[in-house]
Design a protein around this motif. Structure first.
Motif, PDB file in Angstrom:
ATOM      1  N   ASP A 181      -2.595 -13.488  -6.926  1.00 41.32           N
ATOM      2  CA  ASP A 181      -3.249 -13.953  -8.144  1.00 41.32           C
ATOM      3  C   ASP A 181      -2.588 -15.226  -8.665  1.00 41.32           C
ATOM      4  O   ASP A 181      -1.668 -15.775  -8.043  1.00 41.32           O
ATOM      5  CB  ASP A 181      -3.283 -12.856  -9.207  1.00 41.32           C
ATOM      6  N   SER A 182      -3.056 -15.702  -9.821  1.00 45.78           N
ATOM      7  CA  SER A 182      -2.562 -16.969 -10.370  1.00 45.78           C
ATOM      8  C   SER A 182      -1.097 -16.896 -10.787  1.00 45.78           C
ATOM      9  O   SER A 182      -0.447 -17.929 -10.950  1.00 45.78           O
ATOM     10  CB  SER A 182      -3.421 -17.374 -11.575  1.00 45.78           C
ATOM     11  N   ARG A 183      -0.567 -15.695 -10.953  1.00 45.54           N
ATOM     12  CA  ARG A 183       0.851 -15.533 -11.301  1.00 45.54           C
ATOM     13  C   ARG A 183       1.735 -15.462 -10.067  1.00 45.54           C
ATOM     14  O   ARG A 183       2.952 -15.347 -10.186  1.00 45.54           O
ATOM     15  CB  ARG A 183       1.033 -14.256 -12.130  1.00 45.54           C
ATOM     16  N   GLY A 184       1.112 -15.502  -8.893  1.00 50.79           N
ATOM     17  CA  GLY A 184       1.868 -15.406  -7.654  1.00 50.79           C
ATOM     18  C   GLY A 184       2.156 -13.983  -7.235  1.00 50.79           C
ATOM     19  O   GLY A 184       2.983 -13.752  -6.339  1.00 50.79           O
ATOM     20  N   GLU A 185       1.489 -12.999  -7.856  1.00 50.89           N
ATOM     21  CA  GLU A 185       1.706 -11.597  -7.517  1.00 50.89           C
ATOM     22  C   GLU A 185       0.641 -11.114  -6.532  1.00 50.89           C
ATOM     23  O   GLU A 185      -0.530 -11.496  -6.633  1.00 50.89           O
ATOM     24  CB  GLU A 185       1.675 -10.737  -8.783  1.00 50.89           C
ATOM     25  N   LEU A 186       1.052 -10.288  -5.585  1.00 52.44           N
ATOM     26  CA  LEU A 186       0.114  -9.748  -4.613  1.00 52.44           C
ATOM     27  C   LEU A 186      -0.937  -8.915  -5.335  1.00 52.44           C
ATOM     28  O   LEU A 186      -0.620  -7.977  -6.066  1.00 52.44           O
ATOM     29  CB  LEU A 186       0.862  -8.890  -3.588  1.00 52.44           C
ATOM     30  N   LEU A 234       0.826  -1.201   0.000  1.00 51.49           N
ATOM     31  CA  LEU A 234       0.000   0.000   0.000  1.00 51.49           C
ATOM     32  C   LEU A 234       0.866   1.259   0.000  1.00 51.49           C
ATOM     33  O   LEU A 234       0.524   2.258  -0.643  1.00 51.49           O
ATOM     34  CB  LEU A 234      -0.949  -0.012   1.198  1.00 51.49           C
ATOM     35  N   PHE A 235       1.993   1.219   0.710  1.00 51.73           N
ATOM     36  CA  PHE A 235       2.934   2.351   0.660  1.00 51.73           C
ATOM     37  C   PHE A 235       3.518   2.508  -0.745  1.00 51.73           C
ATOM     38  O   PHE A 235       3.681   3.627  -1.234  1.00 51.73           O
ATOM     39  CB  PHE A 235       4.073   2.143   1.655  1.00 51.73           C
ATOM     40  N   GLU A 236       3.835   1.390  -1.381  1.00 54.54           N
ATOM     41  CA  GLU A 236       4.416   1.455  -2.724  1.00 54.54           C
ATOM     42  C   GLU A 236       3.384   1.952  -3.745  1.00 54.54           C
ATOM     43  O   GLU A 236       3.722   2.665  -4.690  1.00 54.54           O
ATOM     44  CB  GLU A 236       4.928   0.070  -3.141  1.00 54.54           C
ATOM     45  N   THR A 237       2.128   1.587  -3.558  1.00 55.84           N
ATOM     46  CA  THR A 237       1.077   1.961  -4.495  1.00 55.84           C
ATOM     47  C   THR A 237       0.643   3.411  -4.315  1.00 55.84           C
ATOM     48  O   THR A 237       0.344   4.109  -5.294  1.00 55.84           O
ATOM     49  CB  THR A 237      -0.134   1.025  -4.327  1.00 55.84           C
ATOM     50  N   TYR A 238       0.611   3.865  -3.060  1.00 55.70           N
ATOM     51  CA  TYR A 238       0.160   5.227  -2.765  1.00 55.70           C
ATOM     52  C   TYR A 238       1.214   5.962  -1.929  1.00 55.70           C
ATOM     53  O   TYR A 238       0.975   6.308  -0.761  1.00 55.70           O
ATOM     54  CB  TYR A 238      -1.183   5.189  -2.024  1.00 55.70           C
ATOM     55  N   PRO A 239       2.388   6.208  -2.489  1.00 54.56           N
ATOM     56  CA  PRO A 239       3.509   6.751  -1.706  1.00 54.56           C
ATOM     57  C   PRO A 239       3.273   8.149  -1.145  1.00 54.56           C
ATOM     58  O   PRO A 239       3.891   8.520  -0.138  1.00 54.56           O
ATOM     59  CB  PRO A 239       4.668   6.756  -2.710  1.00 54.56           C
ATOM     60  N   ASN A 240       2.401   8.910  -1.746  1.00 57.64           N
ATOM     61  CA  ASN A 240       2.211  10.297  -1.323  1.00 57.64           C
ATOM     62  C   ASN A 240       1.093  10.489  -0.307  1.00 57.64           C
ATOM     63  O   ASN A 240       1.006  11.554   0.312  1.00 57.64           O
ATOM     64  CB  ASN A 240       1.928  11.180  -2.545  1.00 57.64           C
ATOM     65  N   THR A 241       0.249   9.480  -0.146  1.00 56.54           N
ATOM     66  CA  THR A 241      -0.925   9.674   0.705  1.00 56.54           C
ATOM     67  C   THR A 241      -1.088   8.635   1.811  1.00 56.54           C
ATOM     68  O   THR A 241      -1.663   8.936   2.857  1.00 56.54           O
ATOM     69  CB  THR A 241      -2.209   9.664  -0.144  1.00 56.54           C
ATOM     70  N   TYR A 242      -0.598   7.419   1.606  1.00 59.44           N
ATOM     71  CA  TYR A 242      -0.831   6.365   2.593  1.00 59.44           C
ATOM     72  C   TYR A 242       0.103   6.547   3.786  1.00 59.44           C
ATOM     73  O   TYR A 242       1.289   6.875   3.624  1.00 59.44           O
ATOM     74  CB  TYR A 242      -0.613   4.991   1.970  1.00 59.44           C
ATOM     75  N   GLN A 243      -0.410   6.346   4.979  1.00 55.24           N
ATOM     76  CA  GLN A 243       0.401   6.457   6.194  1.00 55.24           C
ATOM     77  C   GLN A 243      -0.158   5.530   7.260  1.00 55.24           C
ATOM     78  O   GLN A 243      -1.310   5.086   7.185  1.00 55.24           O
ATOM     79  CB  GLN A 243       0.425   7.895   6.708  1.00 55.24           C
ATOM     80  N   ASP A 303      -7.910  -3.408  -3.920  1.00 51.20           N
ATOM     81  CA  ASP A 303      -7.454  -4.035  -5.151  1.00 51.20           C
ATOM     82  C   ASP A 303      -6.282  -3.215  -5.668  1.00 51.20           C
ATOM     83  O   ASP A 303      -6.458  -2.101  -6.172  1.00 51.20           O
ATOM     84  CB  ASP A 303      -8.592  -4.062  -6.174  1.00 51.20           C
ATOM     85  N   LEU A 304      -5.066  -3.758  -5.524  1.00 49.69           N
ATOM     86  CA  LEU A 304      -3.866  -3.017  -5.903  1.00 49.69           C
ATOM     87  C   LEU A 304      -3.750  -2.820  -7.409  1.00 49.69           C
ATOM     88  O   LEU A 304      -3.106  -1.871  -7.866  1.00 49.69           O
ATOM     89  CB  LEU A 304      -2.620  -3.741  -5.388  1.00 49.69           C
ATOM     90  N   GLN A 305      -4.355  -3.714  -8.184  1.00 44.55           N
ATOM     91  CA  GLN A 305      -4.232  -3.634  -9.635  1.00 44.55           C
ATOM     92  C   GLN A 305      -5.190  -2.601 -10.231  1.00 44.55           C
ATOM     93  O   GLN A 305      -4.803  -1.798 -11.085  1.00 44.55           O
ATOM     94  CB  GLN A 305      -4.446  -5.019 -10.250  1.00 44.55           C
ATOM     95  N   SER A 306      -6.430  -2.593  -9.797  1.00 46.56           N
ATOM     96  CA  SER A 306      -7.391  -1.617 -10.326  1.00 46.56           C
ATOM     97  C   SER A 306      -7.360  -0.304  -9.557  1.00 46.56           C
ATOM     98  O   SER A 306      -7.932   0.691 -10.004  1.00 46.56           O
ATOM     99  CB  SER A 306      -8.807  -2.190 -10.294  1.00 46.56           C
ATOM    100  N   ARG A 307      -6.729  -0.322  -8.381  1.00 47.83           N
ATOM    101  CA  ARG A 307      -6.640   0.847  -7.495  1.00 47.83           C
ATOM    102  C   ARG A 307      -8.026   1.326  -7.059  1.00 47.83           C
ATOM    103  O   ARG A 307      -8.282   2.510  -6.899  1.00 47.83           O
ATOM    104  CB  ARG A 307      -5.841   1.975  -8.142  1.00 47.83           C
ATOM    105  N   ARG A 308      -8.921   0.370  -6.860  1.00 46.34           N
ATOM    106  CA  ARG A 308     -10.221   0.620  -6.265  1.00 46.34           C
ATOM    107  C   ARG A 308     -10.273  -0.121  -4.927  1.00 46.34           C
ATOM    108  O   ARG A 308      -9.450  -0.995  -4.661  1.00 46.34           O
ATOM    109  CB  ARG A 308     -11.349   0.120  -7.165  1.00 46.34           C
ATOM    110  N   TYR A 309     -11.250   0.225  -4.105  1.00 41.77           N
ATOM    111  CA  TYR A 309     -11.421  -0.534  -2.858  1.00 41.77           C
ATOM    112  C   TYR A 309     -12.887  -0.552  -2.452  1.00 41.77           C
ATOM    113  O   TYR A 309     -13.694   0.275  -2.874  1.00 41.77           O
ATOM    114  CB  TYR A 309     -10.534   0.005  -1.738  1.00 41.77           C
ATOM    115  N   HIS A 310     -13.195  -1.553  -1.652  1.00 40.57           N
ATOM    116  CA  HIS A 310     -14.562  -1.759  -1.162  1.00 40.57           C
ATOM    117  C   HIS A 310     -14.554  -1.663   0.352  1.00 40.57           C
ATOM    118  O   HIS A 310     -13.681  -2.227   1.012  1.00 40.57           O
ATOM    119  CB  HIS A 310     -15.072  -3.138  -1.607  1.00 40.57           C
TER     120      HIS A 310
END
Length: 454
Positions: A381-386, A103-112, A412-419
């Motif tokens: 996922d099926s490729r072994g990626e988070l 989550l830090f890598e995906t949202y480096p400017n906002t996640y804390q 969802d790190l790939q679509s950058r959406r969340y529920h």
């Protein structure tokens, strides 16, 4: 295998679910309430003094609290000790999960991650403690791990090094007996837009309904009923779930009520990796509540125990003073509003069996040692990626008492959406445990249509 907790290093134990595990001895069970908490956590704090000893948990509500209202924050005056950001991430990586780091890598400017003083607030009623001690000496896995037997309403396996037993501890953990909640859920899009779906939810935990009963004759773990209140196009629709204790004897049963058609239909596919429509496919059926249902599609193992900064005592994010607009930000919930503490967690991992199908090839769960709640889940996922990171933002429901989630969020790190589930900031209050539990007929499919018409 010795079934005892260890503080010495990280131990990898590969455990097949078709192995038979015996209950612990009376001598081992005597650790509960002494060197172990009544639910099986380590009583002592850590050597550094950053995790305190457990001294009974939070069992008294703050002055002025009334059952069913929004929780009063008992730690409202506390300030963060420090805040983890992308800039100082390397300093704290050893005490973070792979998902948190992602989550830090995906949202480096906002996640804390704001880190506060640790309070071990987990607690349960004394009768749950007594039943848990009974379970330690009697409960056992059945049907290749698809059920357990000879257990009363309490933690089934408080002293264990078995990953499947830990999963059942999470599924069957104490969260009250009967509760009614008005809450909303939302899918937050990449640009931050969202639409709310509000519902009234009711849950009756049959496993805990009779305090002294061993299991139950009708094989029901809990009943769950949800009626949609808004938006108008969905209002009146309902879902009814009968969750079973013995997954081999009878799998979960579910029904859906369509208000427009006034018809009740079976929902036979509400399990495993079936996508949940309200989440736009972000959440699978078995990732609801972090994990539920049969564990039979994975090979499970215990990675060990670890100290992590995890969401704990989160009252601010459900405060009526925080609007949904303030909370639901692009990418992730407003993490500045979260509270995180250093706690010990059990780390377990499931690898998909060769002959099984599931969208997640691997799952890693982090269970709070004091409550057995899965607080973090990394899903690959099926490729072994988070791919997805699920987070339960825990708090103490001191009116019970019990640890449960304030919000469940599925990233969802790939679509950058969340529920997000269990939003109640702008509702009338939180889950209400003060109402009398209805009888079983209330949760029968035939009652769905009658109630839907009203």
């Amino acid at each position: 295998m010795l079934k005892k907790h260890s503080l010495l290093g990280v131990m990898v134990l590969t455990l097949c679910i078709n192995t038979s595990f015996a209950a612990v001895s009376a001598e081992e069970a005597s650790q509960l309430g002494n060197t172990l908490t009544p639910l099986g956590g380590e009583m002592a704090g850590n050597a550094a003094g950053t995790i305190p000893a457990w001294t009974g948990g939070l069992t008294v509500a703050p002055a002025g609290y009334q059952k069913g209202q929004h929780h009063i924050d008992p730690f409202a005056d506390e300030q963060p000790l420090f805040t983890i950001t992308k800039a100082n991430l390397n300093q704290y990586k050893a005490n973070l999960s792979a998902g948190q780091i992602a989550l830090f890598e995906t949202y480096p400017n906002t996640y804390q991650i704001p880190v506060y003083k640790t309070h071990r607030t987990a607690a349960a009623p004394q009768w749950v403690y007594s039943n848990t001690k009974y379970n330690a000496q009697h409960a056992k896995l059945e049907n290749n791990g698809n059920s357990f037997s000879d257990a009363k309403g309490g933690t089934p396996f408080p002293i264990t090094d078995n990953a499947v037993e830990m999963i059942w501890n999470h599924i069957a953990r104490y969260r009250g007996v009967y509760g009614v909640r008005n809450a909303a859920e939302a899918v937050v899009q990449r640009n931050g837009s969202y639409s709310l779906v509000a519902a009234q939810q009711e849950i009756l935990f049959k496993f805990y309904e009779n305090q002294g009963q061993v299991n139950n004759a009708d094989n029901i773990l809990f009943y769950y009923l949800s009626f949609v209140k808004s938006p108008a196009r969905l209002a009146g629709g309902a879902v009814l779930v009968h969750e079973t204790l013995d997954q081999d004897k009878s799998m979960r049963q579910a029904w859906a009520y369509n208000a427009g058609q006034r018809r009740v239909r079976r929902a036979p596919n509400l399990s495993y990796d079936a996508p949940i429509a309200a989440s736009e496919g972000i959440r699978t059926a078995d990732s609801t509540d972090m994990y539920n249902g049969s564990p039979d599609r994975y090979h499970w193992k215990v990675i060990g125990k670890k100290e992590l900064y995890i969401p704990y005592n989160n009252y601010k994010i459900t405060s009526p003073d925080v609007s949904y607009k303030e909370l639901l930000q692009p990418g992730h919930i407003n993490s500045a509003l979260t509270r995180n503490e250093l706690h010990r967690v059990w780390v377990i991992e499931g690898t998909l069996q060769d002959n099984a199908r599931h969208v997640y090839s691997k799952r890693r769960f982090y269970l709070d040692e004091d409550s057995w709640q899965i607080v973090l889940a990394d899903e690959y996922d099926s490729r072994g990626e988070l791919w997805k990171v699920s987070v339960a933002y825990l708090k103490s429901y001191y009116e019970l008492p019990a640890i449960w989630t304030a919000l469940d969020v599925f990233y969802d790190l790939q679509s950058r959406r969340y529920h997000v589930q269990n939003l109640d900031n702008e509702e009338s209050g939180t889950i209400d445990y003060s109402q009398a539990a209805p009888d079983d007929n209330y949760f029968k499919p035939a009652a769905l249509r009658r109630r839907g018409v009203r």
